[in-house]
Design an enzyme around this catalytic site. Structure first.
Site, short mmCIF file in Angstrom:
data_model
loop_
_atom_site.label_atom_id
_atom_site.label_comp_id
_atom_site.label_asym_id
_atom_site.label_seq_id
_atom_site.Cartn_x
_atom_site.Cartn_y
_atom_site.Cartn_z
CE LYS A 49 -6.77 3.01 -0.31
NZ LYS A 49 -5.71 2.69 -1.28
CG HIS A 57 2.25 3.07 -2.83
ND1 HIS A 57 2.78 1.87 -2.40
CD2 HIS A 57 0.95 3.08 -2.41
CE1 HIS A 57 1.86 1.18 -1.77
NE2 HIS A 57 0.74 1.88 -1.75
#
Length: 397
Positions: free
Chosen positions: A196, A327
């Site tokens: 991230k 996802h």
């Protein structure tokens, strides 16, 4: 059974009596469950650091179990992170009776029926996500009826899918621990690493990406995910700065609805752009794909309404020559990715493993399609223990 449920059952049963000889089975019973999965520790991405969301501590799941008069069964699920789970469950209970008495093979028609049942609330967002457990359960049932893994029913292009890990690289995880997770993932057979980014101070992001690339070495697939937290100027500047790291893609650099911005960014960079996980309908994905706003499309079957709209997205993306990286929910997306013409990526999260009795096989950088019929999973005793509410419709088997 309530008056509303009773009336819907009668109406659908009358409709099924008018069906032709090809209709040989009916949906007799279904069950909905609201189950809350607690995470071991709070999880934070860029949306938390920018103050837009709270840390993730649990995930709400809505499971649908469907059984037909001939005794065939299917199971599917939808989910919501942070908020919305009880709302999805409430809407799913409202529309569930519309399936009673219907032919379980008419999946596309039943998707449209459920979609229009809640159309006054819109045809995306919560209304489509509440349909997903039913739609996925119907596809699971259909594959089980054929005694095939879902990937084979759909027409698989491969028996395994290259797989990358996300769960070890959150912003709430200190850099040293991220590097430890990288080593552990590689030792366990993972094929790619995603971390991230998207912190208010991009220099911290740069340091983390640089350290992970150095630990992985050249050539090993590395992705980053900004979770929609950059504006156009920041994205343009920082994405260019990241290009020397040879990233497989930069994910969600902009707001998911900024199709124009994503298209401009994608056209200006050598590094691929990936987005789509937050879109909740085929139409939203169609706008993204037709604008060539991403190199990798990232649909999420539980979010777009199930496997039926996901297959539409796959078809359009393939026609436009785009790559696929679904996802989350690898238990579902493994089968769908295996049926995509071009080599896709699968996202690995171990978070859901306690919910199911079965495990997926990860080796040599790839996740392997199981030989079990349907999606190939059953609910564990732990999932039942985490269930906070259930509702049944139709005749109990």
């Amino acid at each position: 059974m309530s008056m509303i449920e009773s009336n819907v059952y009668i109406e659908t049963d009358i409709a099924s009596q008018r069906a032709g000889a090809a209709t040989t089975d009916r949906i007799e019973w279904l069950k909905l469950s609201l189950t809350v999965l607690p995470l071991a520790a709070p999880i934070s991405d860029a949306k938390v650091l920018t103050g837009r969301q709270k840390p993730l501590t649990e995930i709400a799941f809505i499971f649908a179990e469907i059984r037909t008069r001939q005794g065939f069964e299917g199971i599917g699920f939808g989910y919501s992170k942070r908020a919305g789970g009880p709302g999805m469950y409430a809407h799913a209970k409202e529309i569930a009776p519309a399936l009673l008495g219907e032919d379980p093979n008419d999946i596309a028609r039943l998707f449209n029926k459920l979609l229009w049942a809640g159309a006054s609330m819109g045809r995306s967002g919560l209304t489509t996500q509440a349909i997903a457990p039913f739609d996925i359960a119907l596809w699971d049932l259909k594959a089980k009826r054929a005694n095939l893994p879902l990937a084979k029913l759909l027409g698989g292009h491969r028996d395994s899918v290259q797989c990358y890990n996300t769960s070890g690289g959150y912003l709430s995880t200190p850099l040293e621990k991220v590097l430890e997770n990288v080593e552990l993932s590689r030792a366990n057979g993972i094929g790619g690493i995603k971390i991230k980014v998207g912190q208010p101070d991009t220099s911290i992001d740069y340091k983390r990406v640089k350290a992970v690339r150095e630990r992985l070495g050249e050539g090993f697939p590395l992705m980053v995910d900004a979770n929609q937290q950059w504006d156009r100027v920041t994205a343009q500047r920082f994405c260019r700065k990241l290009e020397p790291f040879d990233l497989t893609w930069i994910e969600e650099p902009l707001d998911c609805y900024d199709v124009e911005g994503h298209a401009a960014l994608s056209a200006s960079l050598d590094t691929a752009i990936a987005t789509g996980e937050m879109l909740t309908s085929f139409n939203e994905h169609a706008q993204l794909i037709q604008a060539r706003a991403a190199d990798f499309v990232q649909p999420d079957a539980p979010r777009v309404g199930g496997i039926t709209p996901f297959l539409q997205i796959m078809s359009l993306a393939s026609f436009k020559g785009l790559k696929l990286a679904p996802h989350f929910a690898m238990e579902i997306h493994l089968h769908l990715a295996a049926a995509y013409p071009e080599e896709p990526w699968l996202e690995h999260f171990e978070w859901l493993e306690p919910m199911f009795n079965e495990r997926l096989e990860l080796r040599e950088g790839r996740m392997w399609v199981p030989n079990r019929p349907g999606l190939g999973f059953t609910l564990s005793d732990q999932a039942l223990a985490w269930t906070v509410d259930t509702a049944e419709f139709g005749k109990r088997p």
